[in-house]
Scaffold this motif. Structure first.
Motif, PDB file in Angstrom:
ATOM      1  N   SER A 175      56.325  29.925  27.783  1.00  0.00           N
ATOM      2  CA  SER A 175      55.938  29.319  29.102  1.00  0.00           C
ATOM      3  C   SER A 175      55.624  30.272  29.973  1.00  0.00           C
ATOM      4  CB  SER A 175      57.057  28.568  29.602  1.00  0.00           C
ATOM      5  OG  SER A 175      58.051  29.301  29.733  1.00  0.00           O
ATOM      6  N   THR A 176      55.818  31.702  29.941  1.00  0.00           N
ATOM      7  CA  THR A 176      55.557  32.822  30.971  1.00  0.00           C
ATOM      8  C   THR A 176      54.040  33.331  30.426  1.00  0.00           C
ATOM      9  OG1 THR A 176      57.917  33.242  30.944  1.00  0.00           O
ATOM     10  CG2 THR A 176      56.590  34.783  31.972  1.00  0.00           C
ATOM     11  N   ILE A 177      53.262  33.529  31.421  1.00  0.00           N
ATOM     12  CA  ILE A 177      51.970  34.193  31.603  1.00  0.00           C
ATOM     13  C   ILE A 177      52.207  35.526  32.130  1.00  0.00           C
ATOM     14  CG2 ILE A 177      49.799  33.896  32.152  1.00  0.00           C
ATOM     15  CD1 ILE A 177      49.996  31.043  32.163  1.00  0.00           C
ATOM     16  N   THR A 178      51.818  36.452  31.567  1.00  0.00           N
ATOM     17  CA  THR A 178      52.034  38.051  31.750  1.00  0.00           C
ATOM     18  C   THR A 178      50.443  38.626  31.904  1.00  0.00           C
ATOM     19  OG1 THR A 178      54.040  38.317  30.940  1.00  0.00           O
ATOM     20  CG2 THR A 178      52.967  40.353  31.612  1.00  0.00           C
ATOM     21  N   VAL A 179      50.165  39.038  33.139  1.00  0.00           N
ATOM     22  CA  VAL A 179      48.861  39.612  33.192  1.00  0.00           C
ATOM     23  C   VAL A 179      49.002  41.197  33.603  1.00  0.00           C
ATOM     24  CG1 VAL A 179      46.621  39.876  34.293  1.00  0.00           C
ATOM     25  CG2 VAL A 179      47.866  37.659  34.316  1.00  0.00           C
ATOM     26  N   GLU A 180      48.442  42.002  32.829  1.00  0.00           N
ATOM     27  CA  GLU A 180      48.774  43.618  32.974  1.00  0.00           C
ATOM     28  C   GLU A 180      47.368  44.260  33.120  1.00  0.00           C
ATOM     29  OE1 GLU A 180      50.415  47.350  29.861  1.00  0.00           O
ATOM     30  OE2 GLU A 180      50.227  45.184  29.287  1.00  0.00           O
ATOM     31  N   PHE A 181      47.638  45.193  34.202  1.00  0.00           N
ATOM     32  CA  PHE A 181      46.507  46.212  34.472  1.00  0.00           C
ATOM     33  C   PHE A 181      46.272  47.298  33.493  1.00  0.00           C
ATOM     34  CE2 PHE A 181      44.839  49.785  36.907  1.00  0.00           C
ATOM     35  CZ  PHE A 181      43.570  49.177  36.988  1.00  0.00           C
ATOM     36  N   ARG A 182      45.108  47.256  32.906  1.00  0.00           N
ATOM     37  CA  ARG A 182      44.956  48.056  31.860  1.00  0.00           C
ATOM     38  C   ARG A 182      44.051  49.649  32.152  1.00  0.00           C
ATOM     39  NH1 ARG A 182      46.324  45.962  26.707  1.00  0.00           N
ATOM     40  NH2 ARG A 182      46.187  48.241  26.401  1.00  0.00           N
ATOM     41  N   GLY A 183      43.735  49.617  33.507  1.00  0.00           N
ATOM     42  CA  GLY A 183      42.993  50.742  33.969  1.00  0.00           C
ATOM     43  C   GLY A 183      41.526  50.675  34.209  1.00  0.00           C
ATOM     44  N   GLY A 184      40.802  51.759  33.958  1.00  0.00           N
ATOM     45  CA  GLY A 184      39.325  51.706  34.314  1.00  0.00           C
ATOM     46  C   GLY A 184      38.878  52.714  35.158  1.00  0.00           C
ATOM     47  N   PHE A 185      37.579  53.056  35.097  1.00  0.00           N
ATOM     48  CA  PHE A 185      36.969  53.932  35.918  1.00  0.00           C
ATOM     49  C   PHE A 185      36.904  53.664  37.549  1.00  0.00           C
ATOM     50  CE2 PHE A 185      34.443  54.780  31.932  1.00  0.00           C
ATOM     51  CZ  PHE A 185      34.789  55.809  31.787  1.00  0.00           C
ATOM     52  N   GLY A 186      36.965  52.499  37.689  1.00  0.00           N
ATOM     53  CA  GLY A 186      37.317  52.032  39.349  1.00  0.00           C
ATOM     54  C   GLY A 186      38.565  51.813  39.588  1.00  0.00           C
ATOM     55  N   GLN A 187      39.710  52.356  39.064  1.00  0.00           N
ATOM     56  CA  GLN A 187      41.110  52.221  39.174  1.00  0.00           C
ATOM     57  C   GLN A 187      41.442  52.879  40.689  1.00  0.00           C
ATOM     58  OE1 GLN A 187      43.459  53.832  36.321  1.00  0.00           O
ATOM     59  NE2 GLN A 187      45.615  53.826  37.689  1.00  0.00           N
ATOM     60  N   ASN A 188      40.831  54.004  41.165  1.00  0.00           N
ATOM     61  CA  ASN A 188      41.209  54.883  42.214  1.00  0.00           C
ATOM     62  C   ASN A 188      40.361  54.395  43.591  1.00  0.00           C
ATOM     63  OD1 ASN A 188      43.156  56.302  40.834  1.00  0.00           O
ATOM     64  ND2 ASN A 188      41.573  57.646  40.340  1.00  0.00           N
ATOM     65  N   ILE A 189      39.443  53.528  43.291  1.00  0.00           N
ATOM     66  CA  ILE A 189      38.771  52.761  44.656  1.00  0.00           C
ATOM     67  C   ILE A 189      38.758  51.270  44.711  1.00  0.00           C
ATOM     68  CG2 ILE A 189      37.224  54.708  44.428  1.00  0.00           C
ATOM     69  CD1 ILE A 189      35.114  52.795  42.965  1.00  0.00           C
ATOM     70  N   ILE A 190      39.960  50.897  43.876  1.00  0.00           N
ATOM     71  CA  ILE A 190      40.458  49.391  44.306  1.00  0.00           C
ATOM     72  C   ILE A 190      40.915  49.133  45.551  1.00  0.00           C
ATOM     73  CG2 ILE A 190      41.528  47.454  43.324  1.00  0.00           C
ATOM     74  CD1 ILE A 190      41.407  48.388  40.721  1.00  0.00           C
ATOM     75  N   LYS A 191      40.517  48.260  46.344  1.00  0.00           N
ATOM     76  CA  LYS A 191      41.159  47.798  47.615  1.00  0.00           C
ATOM     77  C   LYS A 191      42.197  46.699  47.351  1.00  0.00           C
ATOM     78  CE  LYS A 191      40.106  46.247  52.161  1.00  0.00           C
ATOM     79  NZ  LYS A 191      39.009  45.576  53.117  1.00  0.00           N
ATOM     80  N   SER A 192      41.918  45.689  46.480  1.00  0.00           N
ATOM     81  CA  SER A 192      42.573  44.742  46.315  1.00  0.00           C
ATOM     82  C   SER A 192      42.342  43.960  44.622  1.00  0.00           C
ATOM     83  CB  SER A 192      42.870  43.586  47.173  1.00  0.00           C
ATOM     84  OG  SER A 192      41.427  42.837  47.365  1.00  0.00           O
ATOM     85  N   LEU A 193      43.448  43.686  44.085  1.00  0.00           N
ATOM     86  CA  LEU A 193      43.150  43.062  42.747  1.00  0.00           C
ATOM     87  C   LEU A 193      44.155  41.850  42.528  1.00  0.00           C
ATOM     88  CD1 LEU A 193      42.094  42.976  39.822  1.00  0.00           C
ATOM     89  CD2 LEU A 193      43.663  44.580  39.192  1.00  0.00           C
ATOM     90  N   LYS A 194      43.489  40.589  42.773  1.00  0.00           N
ATOM     91  CA  LYS A 194      44.113  39.321  42.869  1.00  0.00           C
ATOM     92  C   LYS A 194      43.924  38.660  41.485  1.00  0.00           C
ATOM     93  CE  LYS A 194      44.131  39.060  47.982  1.00  0.00           C
ATOM     94  NZ  LYS A 194      45.433  39.301  48.086  1.00  0.00           N
TER      95      LYS A 194
END
Length: 254
Positions: A175-194
């Motif tokens: 019943s637990t949903i886990t969402v994980e950030f895996r990276g990417g070329f745009g990682q350092n210019i992200i303002k928000s990730l919802k």
């Protein structure tokens, strides 16, 4: 003293054998089963003949199979009767059951040497037209109504340019949903990730996901069937994308 100890050990073994056995004494079919993926990534193949009268479960292997104590396979028919057999854990081992052709349910529990049990298999076989007796009531998928919810209709995915790529991964454990950030070329210019969970009843829940590789957010599922997960990213240059949208099956194997 030795006799008492032997009696206690025998009772303990009987208790372990009873765990995970599927029954349908309350008349509910398919039997509700919350599946858990074992750490060994076990694979069981289930096949049924054209008449629905012969069901075969085959062990296809998996890492850590040598740590298994037993594999218990149960076939439950719509009339509530069930058959349970032990399946060997050498690749290619099989067990065969007598089916009804009316949409039998096949479940499986992996028992490891440390005593931990994983009910990891739950599959409802298709009913064979013309085989079921007159008056048989068609089995209704308990998730059919939920699956039809407009809230579970995914939105179109917007492609992020390669130089700003972002990757996430969504997994569910009962019943637990886990969402994980895996990276990417745009990682350092992200303002928000919802990340947003869309429930079949129309309610939503949104959380901010960190932009460090391995960052996670967790949601508790609202039901035992399926939930929808969407993700939106905004970059420092003002661009934004709805780049992830999937329906996750909660406690049912597919």
């Amino acid at each position: 003293m030795d006799g008492t100890r032997a009696l206690l050990v025998g009772l303990a073994l009987l208790s372990l054998m009873a765990i995970g056995i599927v029954t349908a004494t309350d008349g509910v079919f398919p039997v509700p089963v919350e599946t858990i993926q074992p750490p060994a990534n076990l694979s069981i193949g289930v096949q049924v003949d054209q008449m629905g009268s012969s069901i075969t479960a085959t062990f296809r292997g998996g890492f850590g199979q040598n740590l298994l104590k037993s594999l218990q396979i149960t076939v439950t028919s719509p009339d509530g009767k069930n058959q349970t057999k032990n399946l060997g854990w050498q690749t290619g081992d099989t067990v065969t059951f007598t089916g009804t052709g009316c949409g039998d349910q096949v479940t499986g529990t992996a028992v490891y040497m440390d005593g931990v049990e994983y009910p990891f298999l739950n599959e409802v076989l298709p009913a064979v037209p013309g085989i079921c007796s007159v008056g048989f009531k068609k089995v209704v998928d308990p998730c059919e109504e939920i699956a039809a919810s407009p809230s579970l209709k995914t939105a179109p995915i917007e492609e992020i340019p390669g130089n700003k790529s972002v990757a996430i991964q969504a997994n569910v454990d009962i019943s637990t949903i886990t969402v994980e950030f895996r990276g990417g070329f745009g990682q350092n210019i992200i303002k928000s990730l919802k990340v947003t969970r869309y429930a079949p009843d129309g309610t939503t829940e949104t959380k901010d996901l960190g932009t460090k590789v391995g960052s996670t957010v967790n949601f508790i599922a609202s039901n035992n069937c399926m939930e929808r997960i969407g993700a939106d990213v905004a970059f420092m240059d003002g661009t934004q994308y709805h780049f992830f949208d999937q329906v996750l099956h909660i406690s049912r194997t597919r």
